[in-house]
Design a protein around this motif. Structure first.
Motif, PDB file in Angstrom:
ATOM      1  N   SER B 104       0.848  -1.204   0.000  1.00  0.00           N
ATOM      2  CA  SER B 104       0.000   0.000   0.000  1.00  0.00           C
ATOM      3  C   SER B 104       0.876   1.244   0.000  1.00  0.00           C
ATOM      4  CB  SER B 104      -0.922   0.022   1.224  1.00  0.00           C
ATOM      5  OG  SER B 104      -1.844  -1.038   1.165  1.00  0.00           O
ATOM      6  N   LEU B 105       1.938   1.227   0.832  1.00  0.00           N
ATOM      7  CA  LEU B 105       2.821   2.396   0.896  1.00  0.00           C
ATOM      8  C   LEU B 105       3.634   2.542  -0.384  1.00  0.00           C
ATOM      9  CD1 LEU B 105       4.000   2.399   4.617  1.00  0.00           C
ATOM     10  CD2 LEU B 105       2.113   3.618   3.551  1.00  0.00           C
ATOM     11  N   ALA B 106       4.059   1.399  -0.982  1.00  0.00           N
ATOM     12  CA  ALA B 106       4.814   1.470  -2.238  1.00  0.00           C
ATOM     13  C   ALA B 106       3.952   2.110  -3.326  1.00  0.00           C
ATOM     14  CB  ALA B 106       5.269   0.070  -2.661  1.00  0.00           C
ATOM     15  N   GLY B 107       2.705   1.665  -3.442  1.00  0.00           N
ATOM     16  CA  GLY B 107       1.799   2.245  -4.446  1.00  0.00           C
ATOM     17  C   GLY B 107       1.554   3.721  -4.198  1.00  0.00           C
ATOM     18  N   LEU B 108       1.392   4.080  -2.923  1.00  0.00           N
ATOM     19  CA  LEU B 108       1.144   5.478  -2.544  1.00  0.00           C
ATOM     20  C   LEU B 108       2.326   6.370  -2.941  1.00  0.00           C
ATOM     21  CD1 LEU B 108      -0.769   7.391  -0.723  1.00  0.00           C
ATOM     22  CD2 LEU B 108       0.902   6.948   1.072  1.00  0.00           C
ATOM     23  N   ILE B 109       3.530   5.925  -2.565  1.00  0.00           N
ATOM     24  CA  ILE B 109       4.727   6.741  -2.803  1.00  0.00           C
ATOM     25  C   ILE B 109       5.003   6.872  -4.304  1.00  0.00           C
ATOM     26  CG2 ILE B 109       7.238   6.812  -2.491  1.00  0.00           C
ATOM     27  CD1 ILE B 109       6.741   5.504   0.293  1.00  0.00           C
ATOM     28  N   VAL B 110       4.937   5.740  -5.029  1.00  0.00           N
ATOM     29  CA  VAL B 110       5.238   5.791  -6.466  1.00  0.00           C
ATOM     30  C   VAL B 110       4.255   6.710  -7.191  1.00  0.00           C
ATOM     31  CG1 VAL B 110       5.231   4.439  -8.603  1.00  0.00           C
ATOM     32  CG2 VAL B 110       6.424   3.578  -6.577  1.00  0.00           C
ATOM     33  N   THR B 111       2.956   6.546  -6.928  1.00  0.00           N
ATOM     34  CA  THR B 111       1.972   7.403  -7.599  1.00  0.00           C
ATOM     35  C   THR B 111       2.212   8.869  -7.256  1.00  0.00           C
ATOM     36  OG1 THR B 111       0.381   5.618  -7.228  1.00  0.00           O
ATOM     37  CG2 THR B 111      -0.502   7.697  -8.062  1.00  0.00           C
ATOM     38  N   GLY B 112       2.385   9.163  -5.968  1.00  0.00           N
ATOM     39  CA  GLY B 112       2.538  10.544  -5.519  1.00  0.00           C
ATOM     40  C   GLY B 112       3.788  11.197  -6.081  1.00  0.00           C
ATOM     41  N   VAL B 113       4.919  10.469  -6.031  1.00  0.00           N
ATOM     42  CA  VAL B 113       6.189  11.059  -6.475  1.00  0.00           C
ATOM     43  C   VAL B 113       6.191  11.256  -7.988  1.00  0.00           C
ATOM     44  CG1 VAL B 113       8.668  10.624  -6.697  1.00  0.00           C
ATOM     45  CG2 VAL B 113       7.533  10.264  -4.493  1.00  0.00           C
ATOM     46  N   VAL B 114       5.705  10.265  -8.748  1.00  0.00           N
ATOM     47  CA  VAL B 114       5.661  10.408 -10.210  1.00  0.00           C
ATOM     48  C   VAL B 114       4.777  11.599 -10.587  1.00  0.00           C
ATOM     49  CG1 VAL B 114       4.865   9.343 -12.366  1.00  0.00           C
ATOM     50  CG2 VAL B 114       6.138   7.969 -10.699  1.00  0.00           C
ATOM     51  N   MET B 115       3.611  11.694  -9.957  1.00  0.00           N
ATOM     52  CA  MET B 115       2.681  12.792 -10.271  1.00  0.00           C
ATOM     53  C   MET B 115       3.311  14.142  -9.924  1.00  0.00           C
ATOM     54  SD  MET B 115      -0.423  13.489 -11.359  1.00  0.00           S
ATOM     55  CE  MET B 115      -1.643  14.787 -11.260  1.00  0.00           C
ATOM     56  N   GLN B 116       3.899  14.222  -8.723  1.00  0.00           N
ATOM     57  CA  GLN B 116       4.506  15.479  -8.271  1.00  0.00           C
ATOM     58  C   GLN B 116       5.613  15.920  -9.227  1.00  0.00           C
ATOM     59  OE1 GLN B 116       3.718  16.986  -5.038  1.00  0.00           O
ATOM     60  NE2 GLN B 116       5.062  18.711  -5.463  1.00  0.00           N
ATOM     61  N   MET B 118       5.977  15.068 -12.401  1.00  0.00           N
ATOM     62  CA  MET B 118       5.492  15.390 -13.746  1.00  0.00           C
ATOM     63  C   MET B 118       4.743  16.722 -13.813  1.00  0.00           C
ATOM     64  SD  MET B 118       4.507  11.787 -15.570  1.00  0.00           S
ATOM     65  CE  MET B 118       4.172  12.571 -17.145  1.00  0.00           C
TER      66      MET B 118
END
Lengths: 240, 138
Positions: B104-116, B118
């Motif tokens: 859950s944390l891996a998905g959260l961090i990857v989505t958030g960091v990639v979005m931020q 981009m």
């Protein structure tokens, strides 16, 4: 207890007169507790509410099926609440349109990472293949996650529990973890919460920021689609 | 007062109608998408076309705001279901706990960091819901 009174109690337990108020009161108490901790995300009202209801059911010797017969009334509103995410989504459509490429790339990345790490961690720590298949789609919205588990050798009921527990983890830890990783933008916050924690994480962020709510709603829909397509393939081609 | 109540009922009926349309539409087209998610897409399109919305816009916005504010409550009945699965969960507790928290944390961090990354480092300040008409102070 006189028999007729006892029979009345047994009837009452399965009716909405027991399940619905118990759920409401447990959740209100949980909100009070969260307020007492100055709104700390860790004191998540969904988590506390669930714990309180489980404790009451254990004390009164009530089964989950009996409780759910009455609490179904509340569960029924989940559909309209999910659909209600369209309202902040439309209000923020300009934000979404301007960042469409970023939204797609970030959601696909988060989606794949959720599925792959879910399977890998279960297997690395000695879990069975059935648990891994039940874990894989858990970030998707519950009906999609259960459907994926169904066709991939998982156990749909377990997937539903994993989805809810995962959502609680995200709702509790997102503020801290996203601050550590310097995700300061509400659009990124909402998208990440919706992708990783689906509805429960959206419920945590929705009252705090409408833009985040819009991106969380969008992420729930997109991640559902991506997971439905890609999770069964990853599960079936998994090497160990 | 009566007008107010009937507007709220119309708003709820609109949301329910979207769900019915989503469930039936998804079934008819054989799509693997839940009715509520399709319903969200339908309502988005309907609001964009905005040809005489069935419920007054303000009432729909306010009703949606209340539902979203209490959305957590709606997950409690399903969440209590963890109790019914206690057996299989306890049998493989370690891998289950590690995977739920870790992935859950891996998905959260990857989505958030990639979005931020981009969208750049622009910061949208937190705007209270009241200011956008999503909630009325009570």
């Amino acid at each position: 207890m006189p028999t007729d009174l006892h029979t009345a109690w047994l009837d009452l337990r399965g009716s909405p007169l027991f399940g619905a108020p118990l759920t409401l009161l447990a959740y209100l108490a949980a909100c009070r507790i969260q307020a007492a901790f100055r709104g700390a995300a860790l004191a998540n009202p969904v988590l506390i509410g669930i714990a309180v209801v489980i404790a009451v059911l254990q004390l009164t010797g009530t089964s989950y099926a009996t409780y759910f017969g009455g609490a179904r009334l509340i569960n029924l509103l989940l559909g309209p609440a999910t659909i209600a995410l369209a309202v902040p989504l439309v209000a923020n459509l300009e934000h979404v349109r301007r960042n469409l490429a970023a939204v797609c790339v970030a959601t696909v990345a988060g989606s794949v990472v959720s599925v792959v790490t879910g399977i890998a961690l279960v297997r690395l720590f000695g879990g069975s293949a059935a648990i891994a298949a039940s874990m894989a789609p858990k970030a998707a919205t519950t009906p999609i996650a259960m459907g994926v588990a169904q066709v991939s050798g998982g156990i749909p009921a377990l997937t539903a529990s994993f989805a809810i527990l995962g959502g609680i983890v995200v709702a509790c830890l997102a503020p801290v973890v996203l601050r550590w990783t310097r995700v300061t933008d509400w659009r990124a916050y909402g998208l990440a919460a919706g992708t990783a924690g689906s509805g429960i994480a959206a419920a945590q962020v929705a009252p705090r920021n409408p833009t985040a709510a819009a991106f969380a709603g969008l992420a729930i829909g997109l991640n559902g689609l991506i997971t439905a397509v890609m999770a069964p393939i990853i599960i079936h081609t998994w090497p160990f | 007062m009566l007008r107010h109540v009937s507007n709220i009922i119309m708003a709820l009926a609109t949301l329910a109608a979207c769900q019915v349309a989503g469930v039936l539409g998804g079934r008819a087209l054989g799509l693997p998408i839940p009715g509520a998610v399709l319903g969200m897409a339908l309502l988005t399109v309907a609001l964009l076309l905005r040809r005489r919305p069935p419920a007054p816009q303000a009432a729909l916005t306010r009703t949606a705001g209340v539902l979203l504010r209490w959305m957590g409550l709606l997950f409690v009945p399903a969440g209590v279901g963890v109790m019914a699965n206690a057996g299989p969960i306890l049998a493989e507790l370690l891998p289950i706990v590690v995977a739920i928290v870790g992935s859950s944390l891996a998905g959260l961090i990857v989505t958030g960091v990639v979005m931020q990354r981009m969208i750049g480092q622009r910061h949208t300040p937190p705007v209270p819901l009241e200011a956008q008409g999503m909630l009325h102070a009570d």
